[in-house]
Scaffold this active site. Structure first.
Site, short mmCIF file in Angstrom:
data_model
loop_
_atom_site.label_atom_id
_atom_site.label_comp_id
_atom_site.label_asym_id
_atom_site.label_seq_id
_atom_site.Cartn_x
_atom_site.Cartn_y
_atom_site.Cartn_z
N GLU A 1 38.45 41.12 44.98
CA GLU A 1 38.36 40.64 43.59
C GLU A 1 37.41 39.44 43.50
O GLU A 1 36.63 39.32 42.56
CB GLU A 1 39.75 40.24 43.06
CG GLU A 1 40.66 41.42 42.74
CD GLU A 1 40.09 42.33 41.67
OE1 GLU A 1 39.28 41.88 40.84
OE2 GLU A 1 40.45 43.52 41.66
N TYR B 1 43.11 36.26 35.74
CA TYR B 1 42.63 37.63 35.95
C TYR B 1 42.95 38.11 37.37
O TYR B 1 43.53 39.19 37.56
CB TYR B 1 41.10 37.70 35.70
CG TYR B 1 40.51 38.95 36.29
CD1 TYR B 1 40.62 40.16 35.64
CD2 TYR B 1 39.88 38.92 37.54
CE1 TYR B 1 40.13 41.33 36.20
CE2 TYR B 1 39.39 40.07 38.11
CZ TYR B 1 39.51 41.27 37.44
OH TYR B 1 39.04 42.42 38.02
N ASP C 1 39.46 40.74 31.64
CA ASP C 1 38.16 40.12 31.93
C ASP C 1 37.16 40.63 30.88
O ASP C 1 37.56 41.23 29.88
CB ASP C 1 37.72 40.45 33.36
CG ASP C 1 37.41 41.93 33.54
OD1 ASP C 1 37.75 42.73 32.64
OD2 ASP C 1 36.80 42.29 34.56
#
Ligand code: SF4
Length: 344
Positions: free
Chosen positions: A43, A126, A144
């Protein structure tokens, strides 16, 4: 968009996204795992980097630091070295600190609750939502820019995405279409946003939710998402001195937080006796997020050993050469300069 509709009115949209995801999910190495450490690293790596650009970096990083413990025990400079090429080095510093936090505060076990994940250094809402939903069945949408774009088009919703309440607003909107399998839903939204509902020229003909998409049916896709506030970009001038002698040159590690924290750089000033060795200069332009840099680099070819030694001792610079520089992390424009400098 009125949000007092029952969630079930829109739930079929989330289910259709899931079905599409089951058949079209991108075949990515981190899709084969639910290991929160790997999901976390991916991520962070892919937040600003395209998948095909970042994949080798991700694989090398995971190979060298396969788990939280290995990462926590590594030297920070080595972590920065493995981050080379991805930019945003503060993220690497935060990842390293968070790994140490997991070792110290969570006995080396990745926390499995959204609120606890959020306490880790450098992890925002997020990323915490993505990790908790993908790895631990958490029920929070990982909102996002992809969510903003897809949802504002889907509902032809003109809520301004530059508004400070946008995150909360679109998180609530997402829950209207969110099915029970939030982990796959979040990943489906990531894929739809990057592969189909692209910022420019979205592939609406191939989109699994085009029948429900209001912007598509109104032919007003270009109107969404609405963004009124432009982020200001600052112009910044920097000066460096590439002080070299017999194939070696001087560097130091940056300390301040302003930009490029902990990366290596050249001297930013020289003594007047050093100035007499300047043989030329070059201006390099470089863009950072919200900053346009104009970097003037003076080349200083020192022919006096005495002056060289004095300058090094007085300023505590490190001496390196092109080969040695590969073991350190430099800002991109300085790294490029090093590769070309001694050829001129
Ligand atoms: S139909 Fe087009 S605009 Fe609407 S969600 Fe799909 S790709 Fe995006």
């Amino acid at each position: 968009m009125e949000k007092n509709n029952a969630a079930s009115d829109f739930l079929h949209i989330g289910n259709r996204l899931l079905e599409w995801y089951r058949n079209n999910a991108r075949d990515l190495p981190f899709r084969q795992t639910k290991d929160p450490y790997k999901i976390w690293i991916c991520e962070i790596v892919f937040q600003q980097t395209r998948i095909n650009q970042g994949l080798n970096h991700y694989n090398n990083f995971i190979k060298r630091f396969p788990d939280v413990k290995t990462l926590a025990e590594a030297e920070e400079n080595e972590v920065l070295l493995y981050w080379k090429g991805l930019g945003y080095y503060s993220r690497a510093i935060n990842i390293h600190k968070a790994a140490q936090q997991i070792m110290n505060d969570y006995h080396g076990v990745f926390p499995n609750q959204y609120d606890e994940i959020l306490k880790l250094k450098g992890i925002g809402k997020y990323t915490a939502a993505a990790i908790s939903s993908i790895c631990f069945g958490g029920k929070i949408p990982a909102v996002d820019g992809n969510f903003y774009r897809v949802l504002s088009r889907l509902f032809a919703d003109d809520f301004d995405i530059s508004n400070s309440r946008a995150f909360t607003y679109f998180s609530e909107l997402a829950t209207l279409v969110m099915p029970d399998n939030v982990g796959d839903f979040n990943q489906a939204m990531m894929d739809i946003g990057s592969e189909i509902c692209k910022p420019k020229n979205p592939l609406c003909g191939e989109c699994p939710i085009n029948e429900d998409c209001l912007a598509f049916s109104l032919q007003k896709i270009a109107n969404y998402p609405v963004k009124t506030k432009k982020v200001k970009t600052e112009d910044l001038a920097l000066t460096y001195y590439f002080v070299h002698r017999n194939g070696e040159f001087l560097i130091r590690q940056r300390k301040d937080d302003f930009i490029w924290k902990k990366l290596f750089e050249f001297p930013i000033s020289v003594s007047s006796e050093m100035e007499t060795f300047i043989t030329g200069s070059k201006t390099v332009n470089h863009k950072l997020t919200h900053k346009n840099l104009s970097i003037e680099i003076f080349k200083v070819e020192v022919t006096s050993e005495e002056i060289w030694n004095r300058f090094v001792a007085e300023n505590q610079y490190q001496i390196t050469d092109v080969e040695g520089s590969h073991e350190k992390s430099f800002p991109k424009p300085l790294e490029n300069y090093i590769q070309n400098s001694l050829k001129d």
